[in-house]
Design a protein around this motif. Structure first.
Motif, mmCIF file in Angstrom:
data_model
loop_
_atom_site.group_PDB
_atom_site.id
_atom_site.type_symbol
_atom_site.label_atom_id
_atom_site.label_comp_id
_atom_site.label_asym_id
_atom_site.label_seq_id
_atom_site.Cartn_x
_atom_site.Cartn_y
_atom_site.Cartn_z
ATOM 1 N N ASN A 4 0.833 -1.198 0.000
ATOM 2 C CA ASN A 4 0.000 0.000 0.000
ATOM 3 C C ASN A 4 0.876 1.260 0.000
ATOM 4 O O ASN A 4 0.568 2.231 -0.691
ATOM 5 C CB ASN A 4 -0.944 0.004 1.203
ATOM 6 C CG ASN A 4 -1.942 1.151 1.157
ATOM 7 O OD1 ASN A 4 -2.355 1.602 0.106
ATOM 8 N ND2 ASN A 4 -2.328 1.614 2.326
ATOM 9 N N HIS A 54 0.938 4.141 -2.806
ATOM 10 C CA HIS A 54 0.745 5.551 -2.456
ATOM 11 C C HIS A 54 1.902 6.417 -2.948
ATOM 12 O O HIS A 54 1.684 7.549 -3.362
ATOM 13 C CB HIS A 54 0.550 5.713 -0.947
ATOM 14 C CG HIS A 54 -0.870 5.519 -0.530
ATOM 15 N ND1 HIS A 54 -1.516 4.319 -0.673
ATOM 16 C CD2 HIS A 54 -1.771 6.379 0.000
ATOM 17 C CE1 HIS A 54 -2.761 4.452 -0.237
ATOM 18 N NE2 HIS A 54 -2.941 5.689 0.168
ATOM 19 N N TRP A 111 -6.472 6.910 -8.814
ATOM 20 C CA TRP A 111 -7.455 6.650 -7.755
ATOM 21 C C TRP A 111 -7.812 5.171 -7.679
ATOM 22 O O TRP A 111 -8.029 4.639 -6.584
ATOM 23 C CB TRP A 111 -8.707 7.517 -7.925
ATOM 24 C CG TRP A 111 -8.534 8.831 -7.230
ATOM 25 C CD1 TRP A 111 -8.391 10.048 -7.815
ATOM 26 C CD2 TRP A 111 -8.445 9.051 -5.818
ATOM 27 N NE1 TRP A 111 -8.218 11.014 -6.851
ATOM 28 C CE2 TRP A 111 -8.251 10.431 -5.614
ATOM 29 C CE3 TRP A 111 -8.501 8.221 -4.702
ATOM 30 C CZ2 TRP A 111 -8.119 10.995 -4.344
ATOM 31 C CZ3 TRP A 111 -8.369 8.783 -3.438
ATOM 32 C CH2 TRP A 111 -8.186 10.152 -3.268
ATOM 33 N N ILE A 112 -7.858 4.502 -8.808
ATOM 34 C CA ILE A 112 -8.082 3.051 -8.781
ATOM 35 C C ILE A 112 -6.941 2.397 -7.993
ATOM 36 O O ILE A 112 -7.175 1.531 -7.144
ATOM 37 C CB ILE A 112 -8.197 2.482 -10.211
ATOM 38 C CG1 ILE A 112 -9.500 2.941 -10.853
ATOM 39 C CG2 ILE A 112 -8.103 0.948 -10.198
ATOM 40 C CD1 ILE A 112 -9.604 2.656 -12.345
ATOM 41 N N GLN A 160 -5.107 3.793 -5.672
ATOM 42 C CA GLN A 160 -5.254 4.144 -4.251
ATOM 43 C C GLN A 160 -6.240 3.203 -3.547
ATOM 44 O O GLN A 160 -5.960 2.711 -2.456
ATOM 45 C CB GLN A 160 -5.774 5.582 -4.113
ATOM 46 C CG GLN A 160 -4.769 6.638 -4.481
ATOM 47 C CD GLN A 160 -3.736 6.791 -3.406
ATOM 48 O OE1 GLN A 160 -2.709 6.122 -3.416
ATOM 49 N NE2 GLN A 160 -3.995 7.655 -2.472
ATOM 50 N N PHE A 161 -7.399 3.013 -4.160
ATOM 51 C CA PHE A 161 -8.404 2.166 -3.524
ATOM 52 C C PHE A 161 -7.969 0.703 -3.499
ATOM 53 O O PHE A 161 -8.266 -0.010 -2.545
ATOM 54 C CB PHE A 161 -9.773 2.351 -4.188
ATOM 55 C CG PHE A 161 -10.433 3.644 -3.772
ATOM 56 C CD1 PHE A 161 -10.944 3.799 -2.492
ATOM 57 C CD2 PHE A 161 -10.514 4.704 -4.650
ATOM 58 C CE1 PHE A 161 -11.522 4.986 -2.082
ATOM 59 C CE2 PHE A 161 -11.103 5.901 -4.261
ATOM 60 C CZ PHE A 161 -11.608 6.041 -2.976
ATOM 61 N N TYR A 162 -7.224 0.282 -4.509
ATOM 62 C CA TYR A 162 -6.663 -1.067 -4.491
ATOM 63 C C TYR A 162 -5.679 -1.197 -3.318
ATOM 64 O O TYR A 162 -5.700 -2.199 -2.587
ATOM 65 C CB TYR A 162 -5.970 -1.380 -5.824
ATOM 66 C CG TYR A 162 -5.272 -2.712 -5.832
ATOM 67 C CD1 TYR A 162 -5.994 -3.904 -5.842
ATOM 68 C CD2 TYR A 162 -3.879 -2.786 -5.806
ATOM 69 C CE1 TYR A 162 -5.349 -5.122 -5.830
ATOM 70 C CE2 TYR A 162 -3.230 -4.013 -5.797
ATOM 71 C CZ TYR A 162 -3.965 -5.172 -5.808
ATOM 72 O OH TYR A 162 -3.329 -6.383 -5.786
ATOM 73 N N HIS A 217 -5.682 0.450 -0.526
ATOM 74 C CA HIS A 217 -6.422 0.395 0.737
ATOM 75 C C HIS A 217 -7.171 -0.921 0.902
ATOM 76 O O HIS A 217 -7.374 -1.382 2.034
ATOM 77 C CB HIS A 217 -7.347 1.602 0.880
ATOM 78 C CG HIS A 217 -6.607 2.805 1.358
ATOM 79 N ND1 HIS A 217 -6.167 2.941 2.656
ATOM 80 C CD2 HIS A 217 -6.177 3.902 0.700
ATOM 81 C CE1 HIS A 217 -5.519 4.078 2.781
ATOM 82 N NE2 HIS A 217 -5.500 4.679 1.599
ATOM 83 N N ASN A 218 -7.524 -1.553 -0.194
ATOM 84 C CA ASN A 218 -8.106 -2.885 -0.121
ATOM 85 C C ASN A 218 -7.069 -3.866 0.423
ATOM 86 O O ASN A 218 -7.375 -4.699 1.278
ATOM 87 C CB ASN A 218 -8.608 -3.316 -1.505
ATOM 88 C CG ASN A 218 -9.328 -4.643 -1.466
ATOM 89 O OD1 ASN A 218 -10.210 -4.848 -0.635
ATOM 90 N ND2 ASN A 218 -8.965 -5.537 -2.359
ATOM 91 N N LYS A 264 -9.862 1.874 5.536
ATOM 92 C CA LYS A 264 -10.420 2.917 4.685
ATOM 93 C C LYS A 264 -9.406 4.042 4.488
ATOM 94 O O LYS A 264 -8.574 4.289 5.356
ATOM 95 C CB LYS A 264 -11.689 3.497 5.321
ATOM 96 C CG LYS A 264 -12.838 2.521 5.385
ATOM 97 C CD LYS A 264 -14.042 3.169 6.024
ATOM 98 C CE LYS A 264 -15.179 2.180 6.140
ATOM 99 N NZ LYS A 264 -16.337 2.771 6.824
ATOM 100 N N PRO A 265 -9.492 4.747 3.356
ATOM 101 C CA PRO A 265 -8.627 5.912 3.143
ATOM 102 C C PRO A 265 -8.867 6.970 4.231
ATOM 103 O O PRO A 265 -10.002 7.175 4.664
ATOM 104 C CB PRO A 265 -9.059 6.443 1.779
ATOM 105 C CG PRO A 265 -9.703 5.282 1.089
ATOM 106 C CD PRO A 265 -10.328 4.462 2.181
#
Length: 154
Positions: A20, A24, A116-117, A119-121, A123-124, A129-130
């Motif tokens: 992660n 980032h 952004w995809i 980023q959410f990956y 955090h997954n 959560k972000p």
């Protein structure tokens, strides 16, 4: 008001996983870069007519917004504001030249969505959560956290 260190400590809670973090380190600057590009894409005749400098890199909405962004960082740390100013200048210049080759708004939207995809990956993977879902100011802390982690001597 929180100190920069307090912001970093709170931000780091949801950024522990090494994968992660790497995501980032790539995606946060990409998002920052793309937002600068999107802001530069907004027609800026008012600014250009007012300043009359014949300097397209600073006669745009991105430059104006980045001045306010720097105020946010100056309140936290002059040293960090300086680092973000360098990042911002690089983004302005690079986006200017990219805009000479391709439609900047289109390029910026593509980078923004892909980042952004990512980023959410990330955090997954992290399972948390972000941070910005808790406080929108973390959208400003993210770039500083990346700059601090990538370029500090810690």
């Amino acid at each position: 008001m929180k100190t920069l260190e307090q912001w970093f400590e709170e931000y780091a809670v949801s950024h522990q996983n090494p994968k992660n973090k790497v995501i980032h380190y790539i995606c946060v600057p990409a998002i920052y870069f793309s937002v600068v590009g999107l802001l530069m894409s907004i027609p800026s005749a008012i600014i250009a007519d007012t300043l009359q400098l014949q300097a397209p890199i600073i006669e745009n909405w991105a430059f104006v917004v980045l001045l306010f962004v720097l105020v946010f960082y100056i309140r936290l740390s002059v040293a960090m504001a300086f680092k973000i100013a360098i990042l911002s200048a690089i983004c302005l210049v690079a986006n200017y030249y990219i805009g000479q080759l391709v439609p900047l708004w289109l390029f910026s939207i593509g980078v923004f969505v892909i980042a952004w995809i990512g980023q959410f990956y990330g955090h997954n993977i992290e399972g948390k959560k972000p941070s910005f879902l808790k406080d929108l100011q973390f959208l400003m802390i993210g770039p500083a956290w990346v700059v601090e982690n990538l370029f500090s001597k810690k």
